[in-house]
Design a protein around this motif. Structure first.
Motif, PDB file in Angstrom:
ATOM      1  N   PHE A   1       0.842  -1.223   0.071  1.00  0.00           N
ATOM      2  CA  PHE A   1      -0.023   0.004  -0.022  1.00  0.00           C
ATOM      3  C   PHE A   1       0.885   1.174  -0.104  1.00  0.00           C
ATOM      4  CE2 PHE A   1      -2.590   3.270   2.049  1.00  0.00           C
ATOM      5  CZ  PHE A   1      -3.884   3.267   1.362  1.00  0.00           C
ATOM      6  N   LEU A   2       1.960   1.285   0.754  1.00  0.00           N
ATOM      7  CA  LEU A   2       2.828   2.408   0.865  1.00  0.00           C
ATOM      8  C   LEU A   2       3.451   2.498  -0.522  1.00  0.00           C
ATOM      9  CD1 LEU A   2       4.406   4.551   2.614  1.00  0.00           C
ATOM     10  CD2 LEU A   2       5.857   3.009   3.068  1.00  0.00           C
ATOM     11  N   SER A   3       4.009   1.536  -1.120  1.00  0.00           N
ATOM     12  CA  SER A   3       4.537   1.612  -2.248  1.00  0.00           C
ATOM     13  C   SER A   3       3.785   2.251  -3.233  1.00  0.00           C
ATOM     14  CB  SER A   3       5.273   0.146  -2.690  1.00  0.00           C
ATOM     15  OG  SER A   3       5.764   0.284  -4.109  1.00  0.00           O
ATOM     16  N   GLY A   4       2.379   1.873  -3.363  1.00  0.00           N
ATOM     17  CA  GLY A   4       1.197   2.382  -4.325  1.00  0.00           C
ATOM     18  C   GLY A   4       1.024   3.611  -3.993  1.00  0.00           C
ATOM     19  N   MET A   5       1.209   4.310  -2.908  1.00  0.00           N
ATOM     20  CA  MET A   5       0.991   5.510  -2.731  1.00  0.00           C
ATOM     21  C   MET A   5       2.216   6.528  -3.483  1.00  0.00           C
ATOM     22  SD  MET A   5       0.453   5.770   1.706  1.00  0.00           S
ATOM     23  CE  MET A   5       0.726   7.521   1.684  1.00  0.00           C
ATOM     24  N   GLY A   6       3.268   5.817  -3.558  1.00  0.00           N
ATOM     25  CA  GLY A   6       4.219   6.753  -4.574  1.00  0.00           C
ATOM     26  C   GLY A   6       4.063   6.251  -5.743  1.00  0.00           C
ATOM     27  N   GLY A   7       3.818   5.173  -6.157  1.00  0.00           N
ATOM     28  CA  GLY A   7       3.578   4.503  -7.548  1.00  0.00           C
ATOM     29  C   GLY A   7       2.750   5.495  -8.384  1.00  0.00           C
ATOM     30  N   GLY A   8       1.547   5.708  -7.982  1.00  0.00           N
ATOM     31  CA  GLY A   8       0.714   6.455  -8.921  1.00  0.00           C
ATOM     32  C   GLY A   8       1.040   7.729  -9.001  1.00  0.00           C
ATOM     33  N   GLY A   9       1.829   8.450  -8.183  1.00  0.00           N
ATOM     34  CA  GLY A   9       2.304   9.580  -7.979  1.00  0.00           C
ATOM     35  C   GLY A   9       3.159   9.922  -9.125  1.00  0.00           C
ATOM     36  N   ILE A  10       4.173   8.855  -9.336  1.00  0.00           N
ATOM     37  CA  ILE A  10       5.205   8.809 -10.006  1.00  0.00           C
ATOM     38  C   ILE A  10       4.657   8.963 -11.498  1.00  0.00           C
ATOM     39  CG2 ILE A  10       6.772   7.290 -11.286  1.00  0.00           C
ATOM     40  CD1 ILE A  10       7.679   6.160  -8.497  1.00  0.00           C
ATOM     41  N   MET A  11       3.479   8.140 -11.725  1.00  0.00           N
ATOM     42  CA  MET A  11       2.880   7.939 -13.230  1.00  0.00           C
ATOM     43  C   MET A  11       2.377   9.632 -13.488  1.00  0.00           C
ATOM     44  SD  MET A  11       3.605   5.152 -13.943  1.00  0.00           S
ATOM     45  CE  MET A  11       2.747   5.116 -15.691  1.00  0.00           C
ATOM     46  N   THR A  12       1.599  10.208 -12.608  1.00  0.00           N
ATOM     47  CA  THR A  12       0.813  11.509 -12.630  1.00  0.00           C
ATOM     48  C   THR A  12       2.004  12.595 -12.738  1.00  0.00           C
ATOM     49  OG1 THR A  12      -0.846  10.664 -11.147  1.00  0.00           O
ATOM     50  CG2 THR A  12      -0.434  12.970 -11.709  1.00  0.00           C
ATOM     51  N   THR A  13       2.974  12.617 -12.202  1.00  0.00           N
ATOM     52  CA  THR A  13       3.980  13.615 -12.102  1.00  0.00           C
ATOM     53  C   THR A  13       4.685  13.488 -13.380  1.00  0.00           C
ATOM     54  OG1 THR A  13       5.495  12.222 -10.863  1.00  0.00           O
ATOM     55  CG2 THR A  13       4.235  14.091  -9.607  1.00  0.00           C
ATOM     56  N   ALA A  14       5.050  12.393 -13.701  1.00  0.00           N
ATOM     57  CA  ALA A  14       5.835  11.943 -15.045  1.00  0.00           C
ATOM     58  C   ALA A  14       4.977  12.513 -16.304  1.00  0.00           C
ATOM     59  CB  ALA A  14       6.217  10.533 -15.294  1.00  0.00           C
ATOM     60  N   SER A  15       3.546  12.520 -16.200  1.00  0.00           N
ATOM     61  CA  SER A  15       3.037  12.832 -17.386  1.00  0.00           C
ATOM     62  C   SER A  15       2.929  14.456 -17.259  1.00  0.00           C
ATOM     63  CB  SER A  15       1.604  12.143 -17.228  1.00  0.00           C
ATOM     64  OG  SER A  15       0.448  12.741 -18.172  1.00  0.00           O
ATOM     65  N   ILE A  16       2.814  15.022 -16.162  1.00  0.00           N
ATOM     66  CA  ILE A  16       2.508  16.578 -15.959  1.00  0.00           C
ATOM     67  C   ILE A  16       3.897  16.860 -16.413  1.00  0.00           C
ATOM     68  CG2 ILE A  16       2.566  18.293 -14.514  1.00  0.00           C
ATOM     69  CD1 ILE A  16       0.252  16.701 -12.917  1.00  0.00           C
ATOM     70  N   ILE A  17       4.986  16.520 -16.054  1.00  0.00           N
ATOM     71  CA  ILE A  17       6.414  17.094 -16.424  1.00  0.00           C
ATOM     72  C   ILE A  17       6.611  17.084 -17.947  1.00  0.00           C
ATOM     73  CG2 ILE A  17       8.920  16.705 -16.045  1.00  0.00           C
ATOM     74  CD1 ILE A  17       7.917  15.611 -13.257  1.00  0.00           C
ATOM     75  N   THR A  18       6.182  15.994 -18.613  1.00  0.00           N
ATOM     76  CA  THR A  18       6.500  15.842 -19.701  1.00  0.00           C
ATOM     77  C   THR A  18       5.579  16.781 -20.573  1.00  0.00           C
ATOM     78  OG1 THR A  18       6.911  13.419 -19.781  1.00  0.00           O
ATOM     79  CG2 THR A  18       6.287  14.123 -21.826  1.00  0.00           C
ATOM     80  N   SER A  19       4.426  16.929 -20.076  1.00  0.00           N
ATOM     81  CA  SER A  19       3.477  18.123 -20.914  1.00  0.00           C
ATOM     82  C   SER A  19       4.065  19.346 -20.955  1.00  0.00           C
ATOM     83  CB  SER A  19       2.283  18.003 -20.223  1.00  0.00           C
ATOM     84  OG  SER A  19       1.525  16.668 -20.605  1.00  0.00           O
ATOM     85  N   ASP A  20       4.823  19.500 -19.576  1.00  0.00           N
ATOM     86  CA  ASP A  20       5.220  21.024 -19.372  1.00  0.00           C
ATOM     87  C   ASP A  20       6.292  21.201 -20.699  1.00  0.00           C
ATOM     88  OD1 ASP A  20       3.892  21.536 -17.139  1.00  0.00           O
ATOM     89  OD2 ASP A  20       5.657  20.919 -15.701  1.00  0.00           O
ATOM     90  N   MET A  21       7.100  20.209 -20.885  1.00  0.00           N
ATOM     91  CA  MET A  21       8.359  20.705 -21.841  1.00  0.00           C
ATOM     92  C   MET A  21       8.060  20.560 -23.206  1.00  0.00           C
ATOM     93  SD  MET A  21      11.212  18.492 -19.447  1.00  0.00           S
ATOM     94  CE  MET A  21      10.657  16.987 -19.743  1.00  0.00           C
ATOM     95  N   TYR A  22       6.949  20.311 -23.642  1.00  0.00           N
ATOM     96  CA  TYR A  22       6.576  19.885 -25.213  1.00  0.00           C
ATOM     97  C   TYR A  22       5.298  20.593 -25.563  1.00  0.00           C
ATOM     98  CZ  TYR A  22      10.303  16.420 -25.077  1.00  0.00           C
ATOM     99  OH  TYR A  22      11.483  15.798 -25.027  1.00  0.00           O
ATOM    100  N   SER A  23       5.255  21.169 -26.536  1.00  0.00           N
ATOM    101  CA  SER A  23       4.030  21.790 -27.270  1.00  0.00           C
ATOM    102  C   SER A  23       3.038  20.826 -27.348  1.00  0.00           C
ATOM    103  CB  SER A  23       4.457  22.328 -28.579  1.00  0.00           C
ATOM    104  OG  SER A  23       4.763  21.411 -29.494  1.00  0.00           O
ATOM    105  N   LEU A  24       1.742  21.361 -27.248  1.00  0.00           N
ATOM    106  CA  LEU A  24       0.596  20.489 -27.232  1.00  0.00           C
ATOM    107  C   LEU A  24       0.672  19.270 -28.434  1.00  0.00           C
ATOM    108  CD1 LEU A  24      -2.154  19.972 -25.874  1.00  0.00           C
ATOM    109  CD2 LEU A  24      -3.036  21.627 -27.846  1.00  0.00           C
ATOM    110  N   ARG A  25       1.000  19.736 -29.679  1.00  0.00           N
ATOM    111  CA  ARG A  25       1.122  18.810 -30.631  1.00  0.00           C
ATOM    112  C   ARG A  25       2.202  17.619 -30.636  1.00  0.00           C
ATOM    113  NH1 ARG A  25       0.339  20.005 -37.182  1.00  0.00           N
ATOM    114  NH2 ARG A  25       1.154  17.938 -37.916  1.00  0.00           N
ATOM    115  N   SER A  26       3.609  18.237 -29.829  1.00  0.00           N
ATOM    116  CA  SER A  26       4.602  17.186 -29.778  1.00  0.00           C
ATOM    117  C   SER A  26       4.306  16.362 -28.443  1.00  0.00           C
ATOM    118  CB  SER A  26       5.907  18.025 -29.612  1.00  0.00           C
ATOM    119  OG  SER A  26       6.196  18.690 -30.799  1.00  0.00           O
ATOM    120  N   ARG A  27       3.478  16.819 -27.571  1.00  0.00           N
ATOM    121  CA  ARG A  27       3.301  15.918 -26.226  1.00  0.00           C
ATOM    122  C   ARG A  27       2.894  14.350 -26.626  1.00  0.00           C
ATOM    123  NH1 ARG A  27      -0.502  20.301 -23.180  1.00  0.00           N
ATOM    124  NH2 ARG A  27       1.074  21.883 -22.784  1.00  0.00           N
TER     125      ARG A  27
END
Length: 594
Positions: free
Chosen positions: A141-167
């Motif tokens: 359960f503790l590992s999952g608390m971080g695992g889901g956050g890894i996926m969400t933050t990775a998606s947000i960070i990637t979206s930050d760095m690229y234009s809408l079409r390149s995302r």
């Protein structure tokens, strides 16, 4: 206060008065902050490497235990609790993932990502050092608390760095690591289960071996992830006040709450959860009028209502983001994501079981049958990202490839002991490829309908739907499987001691290979029918998801949408404060200009 400066290098044209902070004639010259679109290529690659390593680890932990369950159950002699190793991890993802959309605004991108990586690493370490089943479930359960956050933050960070079409292309590359982790989790767990169960830490090596990679991810983001974004609070007190504790607690109770074990009766008394209701009613075969069935169902409903009321009326910055739920496209995308995740995880958790119980293969061989799905997911993500990047279109991909998962689920339901290797190994490929294309394109569609200021919380909301779909995919499929298996075994096995034998067969897949030929045939046929029911449910889920996606419109990805054009004005509680992921105290983050 201004001070007088004079140096050898001064000229008559230089101003005589300078502010202490370096201002000239009262005009501030603060250091310009670097936004995510302005960082160097090497910095961007360093960030991507860091988040992709942790994405791979989060994904591999999602399916890792599917083939470790026999070894873990044998050591702890708690096979009736083993299913919580999977659902506990997914439950934590479901409950805490939505918070990370807010935490990215409150703590900054680096703070939110490293919090997720730290929690996941500590949970993984605890899994490897667990002394009994209850500790292992808590560690998962503790590992999952971080695992889901890894996926969400990775998606947000990637979206930050690229234009809408390149995302789409960037997210497609990221999804390769997600797909590889999902696909390799089963084979890796099976390999450890078959080869190292009697060596040293045995199955624990599957967790402990991940720790150096968590450290690599943490170090890479510490060095590279320092660009400026809007939203971070300046004081710890303000950060803590902006976290939606009430929403997390009520959602957790609505889906599941901790169980209390009665040592006197040696039975698990579990309350306050929909998943626990499914477990006690179908896995533990409790009658409908049993308190352990009625209480979880009633209290789960009460908690769900409390969650909705809290999010709508009380929470300062609700993780549910109610104003987004007023947008029908956001709701359509969320429901589709829920059903796709439901299908994905129902198949991934039960597909290897078919090979262990019906085909009677080893755990590692059963896990390897998920590898084509992993490769297909990676290829589908890359393909979708490339097409979206080249054409700027996403709807036609949904229409064409969105039907693939339904076709795959139908192929899987038709598997028999006499099926050839082509069907056994390749029937799952359209599922992985089609679902990867769908998840990629609906994420692009979601971001196209949101302004940049709401991108993080919108991504978190989408991950909430995905997390609930993952949990229900395993939980509901498990209930269907256990109910059907019990009924089918009752039809085929009779005579003295039949009830005890049926119970043993349900609780131990390894027992099937040791049964007499006639009883073994009955058990294998029963498992085949029960698993077919699960795969049929998955087919229905993905078909409904396809229908729900039909109204989602096409929006040009070459045009940066604004709040006024694509959504209603967010309430005042949704506004964000200036933020920075850098160490400077005077940073004034600006939204990235995409």
């Amino acid at each position: 206060m201004a001070t007088y400066h004079h140096s050898i290098g001064s000229t008559e044209r230089d101003p005589l008065l300078r502010a202490e902070n370096g201002d000239v004639n009262g005009i501030s010259r603060k250091k310009k902050n670097t936004g995510p679109m302005e960082i160097s290529r090497s910095t961007r690659y360093g960030i991507l490497a860091g988040i992709w390593v942790s994405t791979f680890l989060s994904s591999i932990n999602t399916t890792l235990v599917a083939t470790l369950l026999p070894s873990i159950s044998s050591e702890f002699e708690k096979s009736n609790q083993a299913s919580w190793l999977g659902t506990g991890y997914l439950l934590a993802i479901c409950t805490f993932t939505p918070l990370y959309g807010r935490l990215c605004d409150v703590l900054g991108r680096r703070g939110a990502n490293q919090t997720a990586v730290f929690l996941s690493a500590i949970g993984t370490l605890a899994c490897g050092l667990s002394s009994d089943m209850r500790v292992l479930i808590a560690a998962r359960f503790l590992s999952g608390m971080g695992g889901g956050g890894i996926m969400t933050t990775a998606s947000i960070i990637t979206s930050d760095m690229y234009s809408l079409r390149s995302r789409g292309l960037a997210q497609g590359v990221s999804s390769i690591f997600n797909g590889l982790g999902m696909g390799l989790g089963g084979p890796f767990g099976g390999f450890i289960s078959d080869r190292y169960v009697m060596v040293g830490f045995g199955w624990r090596w599957a967790f402990l071996i991940q720790l150096p990679l968590f450290l690599v991810s943490f170090l890479l983001t510490s060095v590279s992830l320092r660009y400026t974004t809007p939203g971070r609070g300046k004081s710890p007190k303000e950060v803590l006040k902006r976290i939606d504790y009430g929403g997390s607690i009520t959602l957790l109770v609505a889906v599941r709450s901790p169980s209390v074990t009665s040592h006197c009766s040696h039975k698990s008394l579990k309350v306050l959860s929909f998943l626990v209701f499914l477990s006690t009613r179908y896995n533990d075969e409790q009658p409908w009028d049993a308190p352990t069935v009625i209480l979880p169902l009633i209290l789960s409903g009460i908690s769900l209502v409390a969650f909705i009321v809290f999010e709508l009326c009380v929470a300062r910055e609700p993780m549910l983001a109610p104003f987004l739920l007023k947008q029908k496209i956001t709701v359509f995308i969320g429901l589709s994501t829920f059903l796709v995740a439901n299908c994905n995880f129902a198949v991934m958790y039960f597909f290897p079981m078919w090979f262990q119980t019906v085909a009677l293969t080893s755990a590692s061989t059963a896990g390897l049958h998920l590898l084509p799905n992993s490769i297909a997911m990676s290829c589908g993500s890359m393909f979708a990202g490339w097409v979206v990047h080249r054409t700027g279109k996403y709807k036609f991909l949904n229409l064409i490839f969105g039907a693939f998962p339904f076709m795959a689920a139908v192929f899987i339901t038709r598997m028999t002991e006499d099926s050839g290797p082509i069907q056994l190994w390749l029937s799952i490929i359209p599922l992985g490829f089609g679902n990867a294309v769908v998840l990629q394109t609906v994420l692009v569609a979601l971001l196209a309908h949101l302004p940049q200021s709401q991108m993080a919380v919108g991504t978190g909301l989408n991950q909430l739907f995905r997390g609930i779909g993952q949990v229900s995919g395993v939980g509901v499929a498990s209930a269907i499987f256990q109910y059907t298996l019990d009924k089918e075994l009752g039809k085929r096995i009779h005579g003295a001691g039949a009830d005890e034998l049926i119970k043993r067969i349900r609780h131990s897949a390894k027992l099937i290979a040791t049964l007499p030929p006639e009883t073994q045939g009955a058990a294998r046929d029963s498992y085949a029918v029960a698993l077919r029911a699960v795969f049929t449910m998955a087919a229905c889920s993905t078909a409904l998801a396809f229908i729900i996606r039909l109204p989602i419109p096409e929006i040009s990805l070459d045009y940066q949408s604004t709040k006024e054009e694509h959504m209603e004005t967010a309430p005042a509680s949704q506004t964000t404060l200036p933020s920075s992921d850098s160490d400077s105290e005077d940073d004034e983050g600006q939204p990235p200009k995409h």
